[in-house]
Design a protein around this motif. Structure first.
Motif, PDB file in Angstrom:
ATOM      1  N   SER A 117      -6.535  -5.543 -13.724  1.00 29.78           N
ATOM      2  CA  SER A 117      -6.199  -6.210 -14.989  1.00 29.78           C
ATOM      3  C   SER A 117      -5.329  -5.367 -15.907  1.00 29.78           C
ATOM      4  CB  SER A 117      -7.472  -6.617 -15.725  1.00 29.78           C
ATOM      5  OG  SER A 117      -8.068  -5.507 -16.362  1.00 29.78           O
ATOM      6  N   ASN A 167      -1.332 -10.600 -12.130  1.00 27.81           N
ATOM      7  CA  ASN A 167      -1.593 -10.386 -13.559  1.00 27.81           C
ATOM      8  C   ASN A 167      -0.935  -9.073 -14.006  1.00 27.81           C
ATOM      9  OD1 ASN A 167      -2.707 -10.329 -16.137  1.00 27.81           O
ATOM     10  ND2 ASN A 167      -4.775  -9.828 -15.449  1.00 27.81           N
ATOM     11  N   CYS A 240      -0.009 -17.548 -21.620  1.00 31.74           N
ATOM     12  CA  CYS A 240      -1.218 -17.372 -20.815  1.00 31.74           C
ATOM     13  C   CYS A 240      -2.476 -17.254 -21.667  1.00 31.74           C
ATOM     14  CB  CYS A 240      -1.074 -16.152 -19.901  1.00 31.74           C
ATOM     15  SG  CYS A 240       0.150 -16.404 -18.594  1.00 31.74           S
ATOM     16  N   ALA A 252      -6.461 -14.547 -14.572  1.00 26.58           N
ATOM     17  CA  ALA A 252      -5.525 -14.000 -13.588  1.00 26.58           C
ATOM     18  C   ALA A 252      -4.711 -15.111 -12.918  1.00 26.58           C
ATOM     19  CB  ALA A 252      -6.269 -13.183 -12.537  1.00 26.58           C
ATOM     20  N   HIS A 255      -1.856 -16.315 -15.186  1.00 19.09           N
ATOM     21  CA  HIS A 255      -0.780 -15.318 -15.162  1.00 19.09           C
ATOM     22  C   HIS A 255       0.033 -15.453 -13.875  1.00 19.09           C
ATOM     23  CE1 HIS A 255      -0.992 -12.617 -18.619  1.00 19.09           C
ATOM     24  NE2 HIS A 255      -2.309 -12.779 -18.613  1.00 19.09           N
TER      25      HIS A 255
END
Length: 350
Positions: A117, A167, A240, A252, A255
């Protein structure tokens, strides 16, 4: 050449098995609060065995997008146990909860990411309410120590690895054309994009997350987090956060879907140097298509419709995206954002 660049202070430990140093890092603390889902009970147990069960308390309720109600619950837990340090083990949701707690009362943080992330490298926080997701920056939420242990990420299922890596890729892509981009972050972004692309191609070819691809993706995630912290993000991240926080879409996954459509949307407004950066990294005259191919080859969904977002939601999403002005390389209007989301819903690119 003229630019402003700010680097942020934290200590990084990167490598296989590096989380073994955690007991040494925590030896001087009498009470440790661990934020981690029940899936990571084994990691918590190891720490309790090393430090003593009475010194380690575990809060296991982790929810995506960090709801305000969860933050309140975690604050109550913290008030009861009075920890001196917080250890967040997991993805952006666990690390995001630690940040939300730091906003209210700072105590040292250690982050051990189990996904790609990048949140562990940033001073950015986000908290969700019924009206949407609020994000901001505060240096006190930046973890002082980050441990990147490839053993924690190598077990990820292929699809989770793919969407989590994409992501991270989104942070790097927006860093190229960020309004506060500079030669340092540009260099970091290009290196990060290259190693993530290499890891994604390996993931697709071998149909599983190997040690080699995992290491590449984890390094890319670290570099992506630095970019996310050190320069401002633009349309992609605004879109997003809106789609995830207000429409309940997986962070995620949204993204992963949006980055190819946003790059296509921005393309004509990029400098030739920026265009060449993308063409070189993705080895394509149409990088947006190549970004979508990378995700699709790993089994990820590549349109919003398949995430549960329909055309009927576009007007509300556009309203939210335009509610607070932010810098973007292409001027934003109700009409062009509506068209962007329409294409993303239907999977139309180019």
């Amino acid at each position: 050449m003229e630019f402003t660049y700010r680097s942020f202070p934290n200590r990084i430990y990167f490598g296989k098995g590096k989380r073994a140093i955690l007991p040494e890092l925590l030896k001087d603390y009498h009470k440790v609060l661990v934020l981690a889902t029940g899936r990571l009970d084994g990691e918590v147990k190891k720490l309790q065995d090393a430090l003593g069960a009475d010194r380690v308390v575990h809060f296991s309720k982790i929810i995506q997008h960090v709801p305000e109600t969860l933050v309140a619950e975690a604050k109550e837990f913290r008030a009861i146990h009075q920890p001196e340090v917080v250890v967040a083990i997991g993805g952006g949701s666990a690390i995001g909860l630690a940040k939300a707690l730091a906003l209210d009362q700072y105590i040292p943080q250690i982050a051990i990411p189990s996904t790609y992330s990048g949140s562990e490298q940033t001073n950015i926080f986000g908290i969700s309410t019924e009206s949407g997701k609020t994000t901001g920056r505060n240096d006190e939420v930046l973890p002082g120590v980050v441990i990147y242990d490839s053993e924690l990420t190598v077990g990820m299922p292929k699809l989770l690895a793919a969407t989590s890596a994409m992501n991270a890729m989104a942070h790097l892509m927006e860093a190229i054309y960020s309004p506060t981009a500079n030669p340092v972050t540009r260099s970091i972004a290009l290196q990060g994009m290259e190693v993530i692309k290499k890891g994604m191609e390996n993931l697709a070819q071998l149909d599983s997350l190997t040690e080699e691809s995992n290491e590449n993706l984890l390094l890319g995630a670290y570099l992506a987090g630095k970019c996310l912290c050190e320069v401002e993000m633009s349309l992609h991240h605004k879109a997003c956060h809106t789609l995830g926080g207000s429409f309940g879409l997986d962070h995620a996954s949204v993204h992963t879907v949006m980055q190819s459509y946003v790059l296509d949307f921005q393309w004509d407004f990029l400098s030739e140097e920026m265009k060449n950066d993308f063409k070189t990294v993705f080895q394509s005259e149409n990088p947006a298509l190549e970004v979508r191919r990378l995700a699709g080859n790993c089994g990820a969904k590549t349109d919003l419709q398949n995430l549960g977002f329909g055309e009927e939601n576009i007007p509300k999403a556009v309203e939210l995206m335009l509610a607070k002005p932010y810098a973007n390389v292409r001027p934003l209007t109700q009409e062009n954002l509506s068209e962007l989301l329409r294409k993303a819903v239907l999977g139309e690119l180019g």
